[in-house]
Design a protein around this motif. Structure first.
Motif, PDB file in Angstrom:
ATOM      1  N   ASP A   1       0.676  -1.352  -0.057  1.00  0.00           N
ATOM      2  CA  ASP A   1       0.024   0.063  -0.102  1.00  0.00           C
ATOM      3  C   ASP A   1       0.726   1.189  -0.072  1.00  0.00           C
ATOM      4  O   ASP A   1       0.327   2.221  -0.461  1.00  0.00           O
ATOM      5  CB  ASP A   1      -0.974  -0.172   1.181  1.00  0.00           C
ATOM      6  N   LEU A   2       2.042   1.115   0.630  1.00  0.00           N
ATOM      7  CA  LEU A   2       2.925   2.416   0.802  1.00  0.00           C
ATOM      8  C   LEU A   2       3.290   2.853  -0.574  1.00  0.00           C
ATOM      9  O   LEU A   2       3.568   4.024  -0.860  1.00  0.00           O
ATOM     10  CB  LEU A   2       3.986   1.970   1.719  1.00  0.00           C
ATOM     11  N   ASP A   3       3.475   1.921  -1.508  1.00  0.00           N
ATOM     12  CA  ASP A   3       3.890   2.411  -2.992  1.00  0.00           C
ATOM     13  C   ASP A   3       2.841   3.377  -3.547  1.00  0.00           C
ATOM     14  O   ASP A   3       3.475   4.396  -4.059  1.00  0.00           O
ATOM     15  CB  ASP A   3       4.045   1.302  -3.779  1.00  0.00           C
ATOM     16  N   GLY A   4       1.607   3.169  -3.212  1.00  0.00           N
ATOM     17  CA  GLY A   4       0.758   4.002  -3.711  1.00  0.00           C
ATOM     18  C   GLY A   4       0.707   5.356  -3.042  1.00  0.00           C
ATOM     19  O   GLY A   4      -0.164   6.278  -3.215  1.00  0.00           O
ATOM     20  N   LEU A   5       1.269   5.513  -1.717  1.00  0.00           N
ATOM     21  CA  LEU A   5       1.117   6.552  -0.930  1.00  0.00           C
ATOM     22  C   LEU A   5       2.482   7.280  -0.849  1.00  0.00           C
ATOM     23  O   LEU A   5       2.760   8.059   0.074  1.00  0.00           O
ATOM     24  CB  LEU A   5       0.844   5.992   0.621  1.00  0.00           C
ATOM     25  N   MET A   6       3.309   7.110  -1.752  1.00  0.00           N
ATOM     26  CA  MET A   6       4.628   7.880  -1.821  1.00  0.00           C
ATOM     27  C   MET A   6       5.389   7.574  -0.544  1.00  0.00           C
ATOM     28  O   MET A   6       6.122   8.249  -0.180  1.00  0.00           O
ATOM     29  CB  MET A   6       4.507   9.501  -1.990  1.00  0.00           C
TER      30      MET A   6
END
Lengths: 287, 288
Positions: free
Chosen positions: B40-45
């Motif tokens: 999920d962090l990938d999509g949240l920068m």
């Protein structure tokens, strides 16, 4: 009498032999020797018409980094340097030679003054490092050091620096970005103290001796690496055994360098100074 | 044209490289303590829902900064390897080898050239994951290369800093990078080119005390530790506990050392606004 002379001679040659073989850790001890001449003594011995100047005009003064206006053998100079103090009381007064941001901001102010009147700058480096204190951080220690490096490198007047004792990290290089960097034979100059390096890399502060050796902190090593320009020979057995002689030697060499640099135009000085620093490390690639 | 090592393909491919993503599937947010799914962090920068800005490497950073994540990678110069033949518990050459294997990079600095909202810029990223981002000869030369490239092509320079300080294994050669990088900053000034520093977590020691504090504008990521001497060293010196938030980005903003704390999400727009003004460029696309 003759016997006494013979004994003295023998003692001198023994001392010379011992000092010719001392390693980086022993040199660290010599560089920190309490009787080694400090800024105040160089100033007293070499600078006439001296007026100490105080304050950064922003917040306060700093007693760990002193400076002022004077003449060295007839030549006007702005002189500055770290002062460690010589006994408990004066060491506390001078914060053990560890400057706060005000010290570096004062250095910038003095460099600007030198520029305005085309007077050479002579600095004496002798610090374990900039002071790691709460107030120092709050008032921008890093910015103060960065600005001092910046000013030194763009200075339009001759800039000579003498590593007189301990040259510790950013707090030292802040006033050592000079056209000519001279280093006393038994001084040290390093990125971090041997103790600090040992506690970080070896996780053991007692490995300082190993760290001192590994980091290449002595004058001959730094000359080989192109980081300093000249080594100033110390009296037999170190500067602390004959401070008067040491101060005289430093004066002789400083005056010679100031005269040489004073013949260069501001543009040539700045260009050569920058080229010198940019060259550091590059020549090692081809070897 | 050998510095044109690669033209990165457009879009997301560049962002989702494996090297920058952590191995564990779940990550504990240091701010809130909640567990966050790492994918999920990938999509949240790489910013947790609570707002903690995770440390990120150069590939993610360059991808986030440039339009469509597109940029040219400029190769950093080679430097003398282990000039002091340094050895502590481990040999320096072995530490270097391990860091290279871990990051896939030559050293701590990576340079990208691309557009930020249409304004062509040079971006330099310092990678904390490479031996603590430490400022050795390679990092110093990397900085100088980025500044020289900017001067040569009349482009602004944006630097994302992150470092534990000096690279002790290079001794005084590391210390000399403080004046050397400062000379590069002076060249930018003389060429009238903007130099923007973005201080990321953590920026400390000789890096802070040289090029990181000499920017025309200083931005910082939220919560970033920014200091000369680290909190532990100070606590040892003054023998008292430091207050919460001491030496964090918000604290530096309050003390007047940085201009603005900017979230990762807002960084591109802040940079392009600054660059549009400083470069007097009207190329900037309206992002609103």
């Amino acid at each position: 009498m003759r016997e006494a002379d013979a004994i003295r001679k023998k003692s001198d040659s023994q001392l010379q032999l011992i000092y010719s073989k001392i390693g980086p850790w022993e040199k660290t001890q010599v560089a920190r020797h309490p009787l080694r001449p400090h800024f105040s003594q160089y100033c007293q011995g070499l600078i006439s018409h001296y007026t100490p100047l105080s304050g950064d005009r922003k917040f306060g003064d700093d007693n760990a980094l002193l400076g002022g206006l004077g003449k060295i053998r007839g030549r006007s100079v702005v002189v500055m340097g770290h002062e460690k103090g010589k006994d408990t009381q004066s060491r506390i007064q001078h914060n053990f030679g560890m400057a706060n941001p005000e010290g570096y901001r004062k250095a910038v102010r003095l460099m600007e003054l030198a520029e305005r009147f085309s007077i050479p700058v002579l600095s004496f480096v002798d610090t374990a490092g900039a002071y790691p204190g709460r107030g120092a951080e709050e008032r921008g220690q890093a910015e103060a050091i960065a600005r001092s490096i910046d000013k030194g490198l763009s200075l339009k007047v001759p800039f000579l620096s003498v590593i007189a004792g301990e040259g510790g990290s950013g707090g030292a290089v802040a006033i050592a970005t000079a056209d000519s960097v001279m280093m006393l034979e038994h001084s040290i100059y390093s990125v971090i103290s041997p103790e600090g390096c040992a506690s970080i890399l070896w996780r053991d502060g007692t490995k300082a001796k190993d760290a001192a050796k590994a980091m290449k902190i002595t004058a001959p090593d730094l000359k080989d690496l192109g980081i300093i320009d000249t080594i100033i020979k110390e009296p037999i057995g170190g500067a602390h055994r004959d401070p008067a002689q040491m101060i005289k030697t430093v004066g002789d060499m400083a005056v010679k360098e100031i005269d040489r640099l004073s013949r260069m135009s501001p543009n040539v000085l700045i260009k050569a100074r920058r080229a010198k620093f940019l060259e550091i490390g590059r020549s090692l690639l081809s070897n | 044209m050998n510095w044109l090592t690669k033209l990165t393909p457009p879009g997301v491919k560049n962002i989702f490289t494996k090297k920058d993503t952590p191995d564990n599937l779940w990550i504990k947010c240091p701010k809130s303590g909640e567990m966050v799914f790492s994918a999920d962090l990938d999509g949240l920068m790489h910013v947790t829902p609570a707002g903690h800005h995770m440390r990120i490497g150069p590939k993610l950073r360059l991808g986030y900064t440039f339009d469509n994540g597109e940029y040219l990678a400029v190769e950093t110069p080679n430097v003398a390897k282990d000039p002091l033949k340094f050895k502590d518990d481990k040999r320096y050459v072995d530490r270097l080898k391990a860091a290279r294997a871990k990051t896939g990079d030559k050293d701590a600095m990576s340079i990208g050239v691309g557009e930020i909202n249409g304004i062509k810029s040079v971006v330099l990223v310092q990678n904390f994951a490479f031996m603590g981002g430490s400022l050795g000869m390679a990092a110093g030369e990397g900085f100088i290369k980025a500044a020289d490239y900017a001067c040569e092509h009349k482009l602004p320079l944006v630097v994302f800093t992150a470092a534990g300080g000096a690279r002790m294994q290079e001794g005084a050669l590391s210390l000399m990078q403080m004046p050397r990088t400062t000379i590069a900053v002076q060249r930018l000034r003389e060429n009238g080119l903007p130099y923007i520093v973005v201080l990321c977590d953590p920026t400390t020691g000789g890096v802070t005390a040289s090029y990181a504090m000499l920017g025309d504008v200083h931005l910082a990521e939220p919560g970033a530790l920014i200091c000369f001497a680290g909190p532990r060293v100070i606590e040892d010196t003054i023998r008292e506990k430091l207050p919460e938030g001491f030496q964090r980005a918000e604290y530096l903003e309050e003390k007047g050392m940085i201009d603005k704390v900017v979230s990762r999400k807002a960084m591109r727009e802040t940079l392009s606004n600054l660059l549009a003004v400083l470069m007097k460029s009207d190329l900037v696309k309206q992002s609103a």
